[in-house]
Design a protein around this motif. Structure first.
Motif, PDB file in Angstrom:
ATOM      1  N   ALA A 245      12.499  33.161  -3.203  1.00 37.06           N
ATOM      2  CA  ALA A 245      11.728  33.282  -1.963  1.00 37.06           C
ATOM      3  C   ALA A 245      10.887  34.550  -1.958  1.00 37.06           C
ATOM      4  O   ALA A 245       9.728  34.547  -1.553  1.00 37.06           O
ATOM      5  CB  ALA A 245      12.673  33.269  -0.760  1.00 37.06           C
ATOM      6  N   LEU A 246      11.482  35.643  -2.430  1.00 31.78           N
ATOM      7  CA  LEU A 246      10.780  36.922  -2.441  1.00 31.78           C
ATOM      8  C   LEU A 246       9.591  36.881  -3.397  1.00 31.78           C
ATOM      9  O   LEU A 246       8.497  37.357  -3.068  1.00 31.78           O
ATOM     10  CB  LEU A 246      11.744  38.042  -2.841  1.00 31.78           C
ATOM     11  CG  LEU A 246      11.302  39.468  -2.526  1.00 31.78           C
ATOM     12  CD1 LEU A 246      11.222  39.686  -1.037  1.00 31.78           C
ATOM     13  CD2 LEU A 246      12.273  40.470  -3.140  1.00 31.78           C
ATOM     14  N   ILE A 247       9.777  36.294  -4.571  1.00 26.60           N
ATOM     15  CA  ILE A 247       8.698  36.212  -5.558  1.00 26.60           C
ATOM     16  C   ILE A 247       7.560  35.344  -5.034  1.00 26.60           C
ATOM     17  O   ILE A 247       6.376  35.709  -5.145  1.00 26.60           O
ATOM     18  CB  ILE A 247       9.231  35.653  -6.902  1.00 26.60           C
ATOM     19  CG1 ILE A 247      10.158  36.677  -7.568  1.00 26.60           C
ATOM     20  CG2 ILE A 247       8.075  35.297  -7.830  1.00 26.60           C
ATOM     21  CD1 ILE A 247      10.876  36.138  -8.801  1.00 26.60           C
ATOM     22  N   GLU A 248       7.896  34.197  -4.438  1.00 25.40           N
ATOM     23  CA  GLU A 248       6.854  33.308  -3.939  1.00 25.40           C
ATOM     24  C   GLU A 248       6.093  33.937  -2.774  1.00 25.40           C
ATOM     25  O   GLU A 248       4.868  33.802  -2.681  1.00 25.40           O
ATOM     26  CB  GLU A 248       7.469  31.967  -3.509  1.00 25.40           C
ATOM     27  CG  GLU A 248       7.945  31.128  -4.680  1.00 25.40           C
ATOM     28  CD  GLU A 248       8.478  29.771  -4.259  1.00 25.40           C
ATOM     29  OE1 GLU A 248       8.438  29.478  -3.042  1.00 25.40           O
ATOM     30  OE2 GLU A 248       8.932  29.007  -5.125  1.00 25.40           O
ATOM     31  N   THR A 249       6.808  34.631  -1.892  1.00 28.57           N
ATOM     32  CA  THR A 249       6.149  35.300  -0.777  1.00 28.57           C
ATOM     33  C   THR A 249       5.219  36.401  -1.278  1.00 28.57           C
ATOM     34  O   THR A 249       4.090  36.552  -0.798  1.00 28.57           O
ATOM     35  CB  THR A 249       7.187  35.903   0.190  1.00 28.57           C
ATOM     36  OG1 THR A 249       8.072  34.867   0.626  1.00 28.57           O
ATOM     37  CG2 THR A 249       6.508  36.512   1.405  1.00 28.57           C
ATOM     38  N   ALA A 250       5.688  37.181  -2.264  1.00 33.68           N
ATOM     39  CA  ALA A 250       4.867  38.257  -2.822  1.00 33.68           C
ATOM     40  C   ALA A 250       3.618  37.691  -3.501  1.00 33.68           C
ATOM     41  O   ALA A 250       2.512  38.230  -3.352  1.00 33.68           O
ATOM     42  CB  ALA A 250       5.685  39.083  -3.800  1.00 33.68           C
ATOM     43  N   LEU A 251       3.774  36.587  -4.257  1.00 34.26           N
ATOM     44  CA  LEU A 251       2.629  35.968  -4.916  1.00 34.26           C
ATOM     45  C   LEU A 251       1.611  35.473  -3.897  1.00 34.26           C
ATOM     46  O   LEU A 251       0.395  35.616  -4.085  1.00 34.26           O
ATOM     47  CB  LEU A 251       3.091  34.808  -5.796  1.00 34.26           C
ATOM     48  CG  LEU A 251       3.742  35.174  -7.128  1.00 34.26           C
ATOM     49  CD1 LEU A 251       4.289  33.933  -7.817  1.00 34.26           C
ATOM     50  CD2 LEU A 251       2.745  35.886  -8.035  1.00 34.26           C
ATOM     51  N   THR A 252       2.101  34.877  -2.807  1.00 34.78           N
ATOM     52  CA  THR A 252       1.206  34.399  -1.755  1.00 34.78           C
ATOM     53  C   THR A 252       0.406  35.547  -1.169  1.00 34.78           C
ATOM     54  O   THR A 252      -0.792  35.432  -0.907  1.00 34.78           O
ATOM     55  CB  THR A 252       2.007  33.703  -0.639  1.00 34.78           C
ATOM     56  OG1 THR A 252       2.724  32.595  -1.195  1.00 34.78           O
ATOM     57  CG2 THR A 252       1.088  33.196   0.463  1.00 34.78           C
ATOM     58  N   ARG A 253       1.067  36.692  -0.996  1.00 34.85           N
ATOM     59  CA  ARG A 253       0.394  37.841  -0.395  1.00 34.85           C
ATOM     60  C   ARG A 253      -0.603  38.495  -1.341  1.00 34.85           C
ATOM     61  O   ARG A 253      -1.479  39.235  -0.897  1.00 34.85           O
ATOM     62  CB  ARG A 253       1.439  38.859   0.060  1.00 34.85           C
ATOM     63  CG  ARG A 253       2.297  38.347   1.197  1.00 34.85           C
ATOM     64  CD  ARG A 253       3.078  39.466   1.825  1.00 34.85           C
ATOM     65  NE  ARG A 253       3.944  38.987   2.888  1.00 34.85           N
ATOM     66  CZ  ARG A 253       4.534  39.786   3.765  1.00 34.85           C
ATOM     67  NH1 ARG A 253       4.345  41.094   3.700  1.00 34.85           N
ATOM     68  NH2 ARG A 253       5.310  39.300   4.709  1.00 34.85           N
TER      69      ARG A 253
END
Length: 353
Positions: A245-253
């Protein structure tokens, strides 16, 4: 007249057939495909909901209440129900049921955020203006994040402050530092130096976004996040799911500000050489504002549609890292873990430019 009425009835019937059956609290479009998520988020950021009147909001809420209690008046269509849910979700916080201040709604993110993007991309910025626009951008993001927070499982205020300060400090530091390096680069011509300076906001904002998500959610890496089975039941928490979840959120940002802060400088560097803008320099700001608005409107739904809100994790990868809650032991014996983990409602796209 009869033919016209028949055609209208046929059109209405066709539109009704295309509208999926209404499901209270569920997305209208399938979330398993990128296209479905894209259409879903287009609905969420629709700026037309900013103009919904108080009476229309009350009608929408009442219609959903009638549906919930099985007292819908005759003739109500699926389209009307979906529209009512869209209005309610755009204006009212899902946990507190209170109205979200208009500039901090998801539907207001583009119209209220575009002037900030224009400010970030203004040419020939001074030290003071660089600091101001970076601070204003991160402050706007912080307000959007807080207004759309998960109120059922609230984070301490210290977490928001920590994330906000980290984002502001990192954004300002990188923007000021890169501008200083560009100014000292004697090998560049003034035109090249100006072009490079226009790209400075992107690395500053992207790094601030990553800093913000890491500071606000680093505890999830230690504690894990809730894991659901295929029926939506919480069966424990997982650190593997938290990392995903953290990696996907960071990539989105990182992806979100890329077209917003990279495309406009490229487009404007071309448009500024045209006869129209060279002969009418007063048009530069309106044209740049339009370009930023178009890039923002395109980038936002595309970026936040990249990953599903519910990510699927392999059962074999989750089990060793699931910490069961005692009161759920019996439930675990009956319900196998399907491996679905929520990325949590992480304050919406305000995650930000």
């Amino acid at each position: 007249m009869a033919e016209t009425a028949a055609a209208a009835a046929a059109a209405a019937e066709a539109a009704s057939a295309e509208t999926p059956p209404f499901q209270l609290g569920k997305p209208r479009f399938q979330q398993t495909s990128f296209y479905g998520r894209f259409r879903h988020f287009l609905d969420i950021i629709d700026p037309r909901t900013l103009f919904v009147t108080e009476s229309r909001l009350k009608e929408a809420v009442q219609l959903l209440e009638d549906y919930k209690h099985g007292t819908l008046p005759p003739g109500v269509t699926n389209e009307q129900l979906w529209s009512a849910q869209k209005i309610k979700q755009a204006i009212l916080h899902p946990d507190t049921n209170e109205k979200i201040f208009m500039p901090f709604r998801m539907s207001g993110y583009i119209p209220f955020g575009t002037p900030i993007v224009v400010g970030l991309l203004l040419p020939n910025q001074t030290l003071a203006s660089t600091i101001f626009w970076q601070w204003l951008n991160q402050s706007h993001n912080a307000c959007v994040n807080y207004a759309n927070r998960n109120a059922t499982k609230p984070l301490p205020a210290s977490k928001f402050i920590q994330g906000y300060l980290g984002a502001v400090i990192s954004a300002v530091s990188i923007a000021v530092g890169l501008n200083a390096l560009v100014q000292r680069a004697n090998k560049f011509t003034p035109a090249t130096r100006l072009l490079i300076q226009r790209f400075v906001p992107f690395p500053a904002v992207a790094s601030a976004n990553i800093c913000n998500v890491v500071l606000m959610r680093h505890n999830e890496l230690e504690e894990g996040i809730d894991v659901l089975d295929g029926d939506g039941n919480i069966v424990g928490s997982s650190r593997i799911a938290a990392r995903h979840a953290l990696i996907e959120t960071a990539l989105t940002r990182v992806v979100l500000p890329m077209p917003i802060l990279v495309l406009p400088p490229i487009i404007m560097s071309v448009l500024e050489k045209t006869f129209l803008l060279q002969s009418r320099p007063r048009l530069l700001l309106p044209v740049q504002s339009f370009v930023c608005l178009a890039a923002f409107g395109l980038a936002l739904p595309l970026a936040i549609s990249l990953f599903p809100q519910m990510s699927e994790i392999l059962k074999s990868g989750v089990i060793p890292n699931v910490y069961h809650k005692p009161e759920q032991d019996d439930n675990l014996k009956e319900t196998p873990i399907k491996g679905f983990c929520p990325k949590k409602r992480q304050t919406g796209p305000g995650n930000s430019v």
